[in-house]
Design an enzyme around this catalytic site. Structure first.
Site, PDB file in Angstrom:
ATOM      1  N   ASP A  30       9.571  27.625  25.896  1.00 26.37           N
ATOM      2  CA  ASP A  30      10.090  28.973  25.866  1.00 26.37           C
ATOM      3  C   ASP A  30       9.012  29.533  24.876  1.00 26.37           C
ATOM      4  O   ASP A  30       8.802  29.493  23.370  1.00 26.37           O
ATOM      5  CB  ASP A  30      11.632  29.264  26.086  1.00 26.37           C
ATOM      6  N   ASN A  85      20.969  31.152  33.594  1.00 30.54           N
ATOM      7  CA  ASN A  85      21.012  32.393  33.875  1.00 30.54           C
ATOM      8  C   ASN A  85      21.170  33.235  34.529  1.00 30.54           C
ATOM      9  O   ASN A  85      20.327  32.739  35.480  1.00 30.54           O
ATOM     10  CB  ASN A  85      20.696  33.459  32.387  1.00 30.54           C
ATOM     11  N   GLY A  91      21.920  38.086  31.277  1.00 29.16           N
ATOM     12  CA  GLY A  91      20.964  37.942  30.049  1.00 29.16           C
ATOM     13  C   GLY A  91      19.534  37.398  31.180  1.00 29.16           C
ATOM     14  O   GLY A  91      18.586  37.501  30.720  1.00 29.16           O
ATOM     15  N   GLN A  92      19.729  37.613  32.980  1.00 30.53           N
ATOM     16  CA  GLN A  92      18.609  37.028  32.985  1.00 30.53           C
ATOM     17  C   GLN A  92      17.324  37.809  33.294  1.00 30.53           C
ATOM     18  O   GLN A  92      17.423  39.507  32.917  1.00 30.53           O
ATOM     19  CB  GLN A  92      19.017  36.944  34.624  1.00 30.53           C
ATOM     20  N   HIS A  98      14.843  29.698  35.973  1.00 30.09           N
ATOM     21  CA  HIS A  98      14.330  28.646  35.501  1.00 30.09           C
ATOM     22  C   HIS A  98      15.935  27.845  34.676  1.00 30.09           C
ATOM     23  O   HIS A  98      16.606  28.200  33.905  1.00 30.09           O
ATOM     24  CB  HIS A  98      14.275  29.405  34.311  1.00 30.09           C
ATOM     25  N   LEU A  99      15.954  26.653  33.863  1.00 32.60           N
ATOM     26  CA  LEU A  99      16.598  26.014  33.628  1.00 32.60           C
ATOM     27  C   LEU A  99      16.334  26.300  32.063  1.00 32.60           C
ATOM     28  O   LEU A  99      15.593  25.399  31.643  1.00 32.60           O
ATOM     29  CB  LEU A  99      16.924  24.854  34.084  1.00 32.60           C
ATOM     30  N   HIS A 100      16.915  26.308  31.089  1.00 33.59           N
ATOM     31  CA  HIS A 100      16.931  25.957  29.564  1.00 33.59           C
ATOM     32  C   HIS A 100      17.222  24.798  29.293  1.00 33.59           C
ATOM     33  O   HIS A 100      18.641  24.696  29.684  1.00 33.59           O
ATOM     34  CB  HIS A 100      16.935  27.540  29.167  1.00 33.59           C
TER      35      HIS A 100
HETATM   36  P1  AMP Z   1      16.183  34.455  31.202  1.00 36.68           P
HETATM   37  O1  AMP Z   1      16.274  35.198  29.881  1.00 36.68           O
HETATM   38  O2  AMP Z   1      17.311  33.502  31.194  1.00 36.68           O
HETATM   39  O3  AMP Z   1      15.334  35.354  31.957  1.00 36.68           O
HETATM   40  O4  AMP Z   1      15.137  33.481  30.869  1.00 36.68           O
HETATM   41  C1  AMP Z   1      13.458  33.924  30.616  1.00 36.68           C
HETATM   42  C2  AMP Z   1      12.964  33.272  29.706  1.00 36.68           C
HETATM   43  O5  AMP Z   1      11.405  33.564  29.788  1.00 36.68           O
HETATM   44  C3  AMP Z   1      12.981  34.228  27.861  1.00 36.68           C
HETATM   45  O6  AMP Z   1      13.719  33.118  27.413  1.00 36.68           O
HETATM   46  C4  AMP Z   1      11.588  33.878  27.806  1.00 36.68           C
HETATM   47  O7  AMP Z   1      11.680  33.919  26.129  1.00 36.68           O
HETATM   48  C5  AMP Z   1      11.103  33.581  28.237  1.00 36.68           C
HETATM   49  N1  AMP Z   1      10.002  33.681  28.658  1.00 36.68           N
HETATM   50  C6  AMP Z   1       9.838  34.665  28.998  1.00 36.68           C
HETATM   51  N2  AMP Z   1       8.340  35.172  29.477  1.00 36.68           N
HETATM   52  C7  AMP Z   1       7.211  33.910  29.034  1.00 36.68           C
HETATM   53  C8  AMP Z   1       5.975  32.875  28.687  1.00 36.68           C
HETATM   54  N3  AMP Z   1       5.321  34.293  29.718  1.00 36.68           N
HETATM   55  N4  AMP Z   1       6.017  31.819  28.555  1.00 36.68           N
HETATM   56  C9  AMP Z   1       7.249  31.297  28.406  1.00 36.68           C
HETATM   57  N5  AMP Z   1       8.625  31.628  28.090  1.00 36.68           N
HETATM   58  C10 AMP Z   1       8.480  32.557  28.773  1.00 36.68           C
END
Ligand code: AMP
Length: 112
Positions: A30, A85, A91-92, A98-100
């Site tokens: 991330d 999310n 918060g998405q 994507h799986l955090h």
């Molecule tokens: P969400 O808020 O669950 O949709 O998570 C999206 C995540 O993507 C956030 O934690 C961002 O920091 C991450 N993110 C956004 N753009 C990038 C990128 N280019 N490379 C890596 N992570 C990213």
């Protein structure tokens, strides 16, 4: 999918710090890490969220979990948190499933 940042990382069109890749998934760090290990595991195919992925490609859905476990093990973590999310209200911000994977610090429950 056009204009999807995670599709572009999967395709190698924009840089990502990829730590693991399988037939159906890619895992990369991330950009704004919330823990010492913060890796996003995404399916190569575009789906908007976890439920759509599970309905449309159950094998990739399962592979997200096995990939996350492999990355956690590679990074030396027995304890870790996995989060999907789903929806802007929780918060998405990127609408490619994507799986955090978060690990490496104490965590509280419930999450904020
Ligand atoms: P969400 O808020 O669950 O949709 O998570 C999206 C995540 O993507 C956030 O934690 C961002 O920091 C991450 N993110 C956004 N753009 C990038 C990128 N280019 N490379 C890596 N992570 C990213």
């Amino acid at each position: 999918m056009e204009d999807c940042i995670f599709c572009k990382i999967v395709a190698g069109e924009i840089p990502g710090e990829v730590v693991h890749a399988t037939e159906r998934t890619v895992a990369f760090r991330d950009l704004n890490p919330q823990a010492p290990t913060h890796v996003l595991v995404v399916p190569r195919r575009h789906f908007a969220n976890a439920a759509e992925l599970a309905a449309g490609d159950p094998e990739a859905s399962a592979e997200l979990l096995t990939t996350a476990a492999a990355v956690a093990a590679d990074e030396g973590h027995d304890d870790y948190r996995l989060v999907f999310n789903t929806g802007a209200g929780v918060g998405q911000t990127v609408f490619h499933t994507h799986l955090h994977l978060l690990a490496g610090r104490p965590m509280t429950w419930p999450p904020g």
